[in-house]
Design a protein around this motif. Structure first.
Motif, PDB file in Angstrom:
ATOM      1  N   ILE A 191      57.088  93.473  28.395  1.00  0.00           N
ATOM      2  CA  ILE A 191      56.768  92.397  27.704  1.00  0.00           C
ATOM      3  C   ILE A 191      55.180  92.109  27.767  1.00  0.00           C
ATOM      4  CG2 ILE A 191      56.909  90.705  29.784  1.00  0.00           C
ATOM      5  CD1 ILE A 191      57.733  88.479  27.827  1.00  0.00           C
ATOM      6  N   THR A 192      54.328  91.786  26.764  1.00  0.00           N
ATOM      7  CA  THR A 192      53.081  91.443  26.768  1.00  0.00           C
ATOM      8  C   THR A 192      52.803  90.226  27.549  1.00  0.00           C
ATOM      9  OG1 THR A 192      53.087  90.177  24.804  1.00  0.00           O
ATOM     10  CG2 THR A 192      52.771  92.585  24.663  1.00  0.00           C
ATOM     11  N   SER A 193      51.464  90.233  28.031  1.00  0.00           N
ATOM     12  CA  SER A 193      50.798  89.022  28.717  1.00  0.00           C
ATOM     13  C   SER A 193      51.024  87.832  28.241  1.00  0.00           C
ATOM     14  CB  SER A 193      49.451  89.391  29.230  1.00  0.00           C
ATOM     15  OG  SER A 193      49.288  90.321  30.500  1.00  0.00           O
ATOM     16  N   LYS A 194      50.712  87.938  26.788  1.00  0.00           N
ATOM     17  CA  LYS A 194      50.596  86.812  25.919  1.00  0.00           C
ATOM     18  C   LYS A 194      52.100  86.146  25.726  1.00  0.00           C
ATOM     19  CE  LYS A 194      49.525  85.308  21.169  1.00  0.00           C
ATOM     20  NZ  LYS A 194      48.900  85.878  19.845  1.00  0.00           N
ATOM     21  N   ASP A 195      53.163  86.936  25.627  1.00  0.00           N
ATOM     22  CA  ASP A 195      54.509  86.731  25.493  1.00  0.00           C
ATOM     23  C   ASP A 195      55.023  86.088  26.675  1.00  0.00           C
ATOM     24  OD1 ASP A 195      54.261  87.364  22.793  1.00  0.00           O
ATOM     25  OD2 ASP A 195      55.400  89.098  22.923  1.00  0.00           O
ATOM     26  N   PHE A 196      54.598  86.764  27.788  1.00  0.00           N
ATOM     27  CA  PHE A 196      55.170  86.209  29.257  1.00  0.00           C
ATOM     28  C   PHE A 196      54.455  84.681  29.304  1.00  0.00           C
ATOM     29  CE2 PHE A 196      55.061  85.448  33.740  1.00  0.00           C
ATOM     30  CZ  PHE A 196      56.403  85.678  34.042  1.00  0.00           C
ATOM     31  N   MET A 197      53.306  84.607  28.849  1.00  0.00           N
ATOM     32  CA  MET A 197      52.774  83.177  29.206  1.00  0.00           C
ATOM     33  C   MET A 197      53.367  82.342  28.387  1.00  0.00           C
ATOM     34  SD  MET A 197      50.725  83.200  31.737  1.00  0.00           S
ATOM     35  CE  MET A 197      50.107  81.681  31.589  1.00  0.00           C
ATOM     36  N   ALA A 198      53.664  82.587  27.144  1.00  0.00           N
ATOM     37  CA  ALA A 198      54.163  81.607  26.261  1.00  0.00           C
ATOM     38  C   ALA A 198      55.479  81.181  26.840  1.00  0.00           C
ATOM     39  CB  ALA A 198      54.436  82.320  24.869  1.00  0.00           C
ATOM     40  N   PHE A 199      56.548  82.191  27.201  1.00  0.00           N
ATOM     41  CA  PHE A 199      57.784  82.040  27.811  1.00  0.00           C
ATOM     42  C   PHE A 199      57.615  81.175  29.100  1.00  0.00           C
ATOM     43  CE2 PHE A 199      60.859  83.534  30.949  1.00  0.00           C
ATOM     44  CZ  PHE A 199      61.905  82.917  30.406  1.00  0.00           C
ATOM     45  N   SER A 200      56.830  81.442  30.194  1.00  0.00           N
ATOM     46  CA  SER A 200      56.879  80.708  31.254  1.00  0.00           C
ATOM     47  C   SER A 200      56.045  79.259  30.910  1.00  0.00           C
ATOM     48  CB  SER A 200      55.910  81.513  32.286  1.00  0.00           C
ATOM     49  OG  SER A 200      54.468  81.663  31.932  1.00  0.00           O
ATOM     50  N   GLN A 201      55.109  78.989  30.243  1.00  0.00           N
ATOM     51  CA  GLN A 201      54.822  77.807  30.086  1.00  0.00           C
ATOM     52  C   GLN A 201      55.909  76.933  29.485  1.00  0.00           C
ATOM     53  OE1 GLN A 201      51.071  78.703  27.743  1.00  0.00           O
ATOM     54  NE2 GLN A 201      50.012  79.075  29.598  1.00  0.00           N
ATOM     55  N   GLN A 202      56.503  77.364  28.345  1.00  0.00           N
ATOM     56  CA  GLN A 202      57.545  76.585  27.675  1.00  0.00           C
ATOM     57  C   GLN A 202      58.686  76.124  28.657  1.00  0.00           C
ATOM     58  OE1 GLN A 202      59.135  78.506  24.315  1.00  0.00           O
ATOM     59  NE2 GLN A 202      60.088  76.561  23.738  1.00  0.00           N
ATOM     60  N   LEU A 203      58.954  77.237  29.639  1.00  0.00           N
ATOM     61  CA  LEU A 203      60.140  76.956  30.518  1.00  0.00           C
ATOM     62  C   LEU A 203      59.709  75.975  31.499  1.00  0.00           C
ATOM     63  CD1 LEU A 203      62.840  77.460  31.713  1.00  0.00           C
ATOM     64  CD2 LEU A 203      62.031  79.590  32.849  1.00  0.00           C
ATOM     65  N   CYS A 204      58.448  76.126  32.259  1.00  0.00           N
ATOM     66  CA  CYS A 204      57.825  75.284  33.069  1.00  0.00           C
ATOM     67  C   CYS A 204      57.800  73.723  32.356  1.00  0.00           C
ATOM     68  CB  CYS A 204      56.633  75.829  33.646  1.00  0.00           C
ATOM     69  SG  CYS A 204      56.770  77.281  34.682  1.00  0.00           S
ATOM     70  N   GLU A 205      57.353  73.745  31.232  1.00  0.00           N
ATOM     71  CA  GLU A 205      57.112  72.295  30.520  1.00  0.00           C
ATOM     72  C   GLU A 205      58.745  71.651  30.629  1.00  0.00           C
ATOM     73  OE1 GLU A 205      55.386  73.023  26.918  1.00  0.00           O
ATOM     74  OE2 GLU A 205      53.361  73.402  28.127  1.00  0.00           O
ATOM     75  N   PHE A 206      59.441  72.323  30.505  1.00  0.00           N
ATOM     76  CA  PHE A 206      61.091  71.911  30.285  1.00  0.00           C
ATOM     77  C   PHE A 206      61.351  71.071  31.391  1.00  0.00           C
ATOM     78  CE2 PHE A 206      63.124  74.892  27.000  1.00  0.00           C
ATOM     79  CZ  PHE A 206      62.433  74.279  25.892  1.00  0.00           C
ATOM     80  N   ALA A 207      60.997  71.687  32.674  1.00  0.00           N
ATOM     81  CA  ALA A 207      61.258  71.253  34.142  1.00  0.00           C
ATOM     82  C   ALA A 207      60.013  71.116  34.824  1.00  0.00           C
ATOM     83  CB  ALA A 207      62.396  72.137  34.589  1.00  0.00           C
ATOM     84  N   PRO A 208      59.144  70.270  34.533  1.00  0.00           N
ATOM     85  CA  PRO A 208      57.915  70.148  35.376  1.00  0.00           C
ATOM     86  C   PRO A 208      57.840  70.052  36.846  1.00  0.00           C
ATOM     87  CG  PRO A 208      58.260  68.303  34.182  1.00  0.00           C
ATOM     88  CD  PRO A 208      59.419  69.140  33.664  1.00  0.00           C
ATOM     89  N   GLY A 209      59.182  69.415  37.182  1.00  0.00           N
ATOM     90  CA  GLY A 209      59.125  68.835  38.637  1.00  0.00           C
ATOM     91  C   GLY A 209      59.898  69.924  39.515  1.00  0.00           C
ATOM     92  N   LEU A 210      60.167  70.914  38.867  1.00  0.00           N
ATOM     93  CA  LEU A 210      61.137  72.055  39.565  1.00  0.00           C
ATOM     94  C   LEU A 210      60.322  73.236  39.817  1.00  0.00           C
ATOM     95  CD1 LEU A 210      64.576  71.977  37.804  1.00  0.00           C
ATOM     96  CD2 LEU A 210      63.798  70.819  39.676  1.00  0.00           C
TER      97      LEU A 210
END
Length: 294
Positions: A239-258
């Motif tokens: 996976i590219t750095s760009k795609d990984f960052m997009a995935f991780s940011q979206q997931l972390c925004e779903f659950a900001p307290g976890l």
């Protein structure tokens, strides 16, 4: 489909015996006999590989090559089995490799049970099976095993982890922390995730296991329903750095307290700029230490 033709360098990598030594054994004792391609290139088949692995076992246990050379193939296999299956001094990788190459479930089960008796289930998976998977990956890339053999072995391990998880028979406390485990879309290699699920349950967590290739759009709803205390995910596909960052940011925004644990290889250059609630886990032991209950 990978061929069953091995070069002498392949035999060296798989058996641990130097190519120079193999050539001497071949010339002096006639232990293995190479075939030749239409273009006169030497190669060795599965039978030669298995024989060399058995000879390696015997050699490790004190048999001289001169004595081994006087045995027929059946005697070599029989003696290797007797010293290998019940040895306390290694030979595990050779037995696992033989069970993979020959697709021999009985040999695998005997070898795995021996490891379990000495190390227990968790240490067997961490110290023996996962390093062996790395070896399988190298073999697969080199074309020395085929996909069917890799699937055979993977499914044996998958079955062992599922059975061990069921055998825990452990009911988490009503206030136990909840761990949500999943693989993102396109990720199909779930052996590691299955083991995390086992290990977390063994440590008192209540786990919600979603498995492989979970559609990203459904995760927000799942998180709302399950209300997990932590999330474990990961990937093995490039996976590219760009795609990984997009995935991780979206997931972390779903659950900001976890805390969200990302396992497996992470593209270089993004570890230091992950979202604040993202946690990079370099290996199995790291996650176990991080999530270990007091």
């Amino acid at each position: 489909m990978a061929t069953e033709n091995y070069s002498i360098k392949d035999l060296e990598k798989l058996s641990g015996i130097k190519a120079h030594t193999l050539r001497i054994w071949e010339k002096r004792y006639g232990i293995i006999k190479p075939g030749r391609t239409d273009t006169n290139i030497r190669y060795y088949g599965n039978e030669e590989l298995k024989k060399i692995l058995n000879i390696s076992l015997l050699n490790q246990h004190g048999y001289k090559i001169s004595a081994i050379s006087e045995m027929n193939d059946e005697e070599i296999a029989e003696k290797a089995s007797s010293v290998g299956l019940f040895s306390q001094n290694g030979s595990t990788d050779e037995n696992l490799l033989l069970s993979l190459i020959d697709m021999d479930e009985q040999l695998f089960n005997i070898t795995f049970s021996g490891l379990m008796m000495k190390r227990g289930f968790e240490d067997t998976i961490i110290s023996s099976i996962f390093p062996f998977f790395h070896r399988i990956g190298i073999m697969w890339q080199a074309g020395t095993i085929n996909p069917a053999q890799e699937h055979f072995f993977s499914n044996l391990i998958r079955s062992k982890i599922i059975m061990a998880t069921e055998a825990l028979n452990k009911h988490p406390e009503t206030n136990a922390d909840v761990a949500l485990l999943f693989l993102p879309e396109g990720e199909l290699h779930e052996i590691g995730l299955l083991f995390y699920n086992y290990a977390l349950r063994a440590r008192g967590y209540r786990t919600i296991y979603l498995g492989q290739s979970v559609p990203h759009d459904s995760l927000y709803r799942v998180i709302t329903i399950c209300k997990p205390n932590l999330i474990v995910t990961g990937m093995t596909n490039p996976i590219t750095s760009k795609d990984f960052m997009a995935f991780s940011q979206q997931l972390c925004e779903f659950a900001p307290g976890l805390n969200i644990y990302f396992t497996g290889p992470i593209p270089a250059g993004v570890r230091d700029i992950l979202p604040s609630n993202a946690r990079s886990v370099k290996d199995l032991l790291s996650l176990m230490q991080i999530t270990q209950k007091a």
